[in-house]
Design an enzyme around this catalytic site. Sequence first.
Site, PDB file in Angstrom:
ATOM      1  N   SER A  47      -6.112   7.573  -0.518  1.00  0.00           N
ATOM      2  CA  SER A  47      -5.869   6.314   0.194  1.00  0.00           C
ATOM      3  C   SER A  47      -6.282   5.133  -0.678  1.00  0.00           C
ATOM      4  O   SER A  47      -5.940   3.994  -0.388  1.00  0.00           O
ATOM      5  CB  SER A  47      -6.638   6.283   1.526  1.00  0.00           C
ATOM      6  OG  SER A  47      -7.988   6.639   1.331  1.00  0.00           O
ATOM      7  N   ASP A  85      -9.930  14.039  -3.567  1.00  0.00           N
ATOM      8  CA  ASP A  85      -8.575  14.292  -3.055  1.00  0.00           C
ATOM      9  C   ASP A  85      -7.636  14.640  -4.214  1.00  0.00           C
ATOM     10  O   ASP A  85      -7.618  13.936  -5.234  1.00  0.00           O
ATOM     11  CB  ASP A  85      -8.080  12.997  -2.374  1.00  0.00           C
ATOM     12  CG  ASP A  85      -7.328  13.269  -1.087  1.00  0.00           C
ATOM     13  OD1 ASP A  85      -7.147  14.452  -0.741  1.00  0.00           O
ATOM     14  OD2 ASP A  85      -6.946  12.286  -0.430  1.00  0.00           O
ATOM     15  N   LYS A 115      -9.875  18.291  -1.752  1.00  0.00           N
ATOM     16  CA  LYS A 115      -9.031  18.347  -0.547  1.00  0.00           C
ATOM     17  C   LYS A 115      -7.576  18.300  -0.976  1.00  0.00           C
ATOM     18  O   LYS A 115      -7.240  17.611  -1.948  1.00  0.00           O
ATOM     19  CB  LYS A 115      -9.337  17.160   0.385  1.00  0.00           C
ATOM     20  CG  LYS A 115      -8.405  17.082   1.580  1.00  0.00           C
ATOM     21  CD  LYS A 115      -8.835  16.030   2.584  1.00  0.00           C
ATOM     22  CE  LYS A 115      -8.314  14.642   2.320  1.00  0.00           C
ATOM     23  NZ  LYS A 115      -6.847  14.501   2.237  1.00  0.00           N
ATOM     24  N   GLU A 184      -4.953  15.162  11.068  1.00  0.00           N
ATOM     25  CA  GLU A 184      -4.622  13.735  11.205  1.00  0.00           C
ATOM     26  C   GLU A 184      -3.489  13.490  12.207  1.00  0.00           C
ATOM     27  O   GLU A 184      -2.442  14.148  12.155  1.00  0.00           O
ATOM     28  CB  GLU A 184      -4.237  13.172   9.817  1.00  0.00           C
ATOM     29  CG  GLU A 184      -3.892  11.695   9.851  1.00  0.00           C
ATOM     30  CD  GLU A 184      -3.906  11.021   8.481  1.00  0.00           C
ATOM     31  OE1 GLU A 184      -4.317  11.658   7.491  1.00  0.00           O
ATOM     32  OE2 GLU A 184      -3.499   9.841   8.427  1.00  0.00           O
TER      33      GLU A 184
HETATM   34  O1  KIV Z   1      -6.929   9.779   1.434  1.00  0.00           O
HETATM   35  C1  KIV Z   1      -7.576   9.683   2.480  1.00  0.00           C
HETATM   36  O2  KIV Z   1      -8.352   8.730   2.697  1.00  0.00           O
HETATM   37  C2  KIV Z   1      -7.428  10.725   3.473  1.00  0.00           C
HETATM   38  C3  KIV Z   1      -8.008  10.458   4.832  1.00  0.00           C
HETATM   39  C4  KIV Z   1      -6.995   9.760   5.637  1.00  0.00           C
HETATM   40  C5  KIV Z   1      -8.483  11.699   5.478  1.00  0.00           C
HETATM   41  O3  KIV Z   1      -6.831  11.716   3.218  1.00  0.00           O
END
Ligand code: KIV
Length: 282
Positions: A47, A85, A115, A184
Amino acid sequence: MSNKVTILDIQQARAEGRKLAMVTAYDYPFGLLADQAEVDMVLVGDSLGMVVMGLDGTVEVTMEDMIHHIKAVMRGCKGPLVIGDMPFMSYNTSIREAIHNAGRLMKEGGCDAIKLEGGVDFAPTIEAIVKAGIPVQGHIGLTPQTASALGGFKMQGKDAAAAKQIIDDARSLQKAGVFSIVLEAVPAPLGKLVSEAVEVPIIGIGAGPDVDGQVLVTHDMLGLFDKFVPKFVKQFTQIRTIILDAMKAYKKEVQEVTFPGPEHSFKMPAETLAQLKAMMDD
Ligand code: KIV
């Protein structure tokens, strides 16, 4: 926070019925703040593409962007479990590349886990990454990297078949070895059912209260990013207004020369000043 949160702590929290709090961070100051707030988990989310880099979505975020930001967060965030991420296309082309890139986030970025987005189709990839010794958090329901294929940033699991698919996704991710799952933008009753269907903690973002924890994008939660505010976001403050007012006050004081005042200025002994002026006259 003195004690480092571990994967075991996250799993025990669910067993003990203790709700988990997770936020995002993208740099040192916010990593430090999340640490001082003693949240359980910090996600260096892709994000960052939207809330830090000013992009329209997450698709353009690269491995290099992620590593750069994870490193900064890690310098401030010592207690919470930090999750990096996986950016779009860093795990989608082959299992070998997915393991390689997951390893890079941990080795070069220094995070504790990774993640990635996807359900049943990504279970083999997740299983291989977990087998390589890397803890994985899943992400199902609305998956922002593929939002356009899902019809935009919309609630998922609307009809029974779509909702059942999300439960199947959660089950297959659990089987693949994830330590927790981000869920989500789904109806609250589905959030509850998903949490009941698996034993790993379900971290909701727009999945209602009956899951094992919550995550919000910090810039949303603080009212720092307001290009669009999803329904599931609660703005716990309006930090943007506070920052904007402070910057305007600064500009005004600079223009009016009320800043810097004597308390923000360095002194020079009168004698040194006189000597200097004399030297300048020479
Ligand atoms: O990238 C991010 O911030 C996310 C959240 C929305 C869980 O994946």
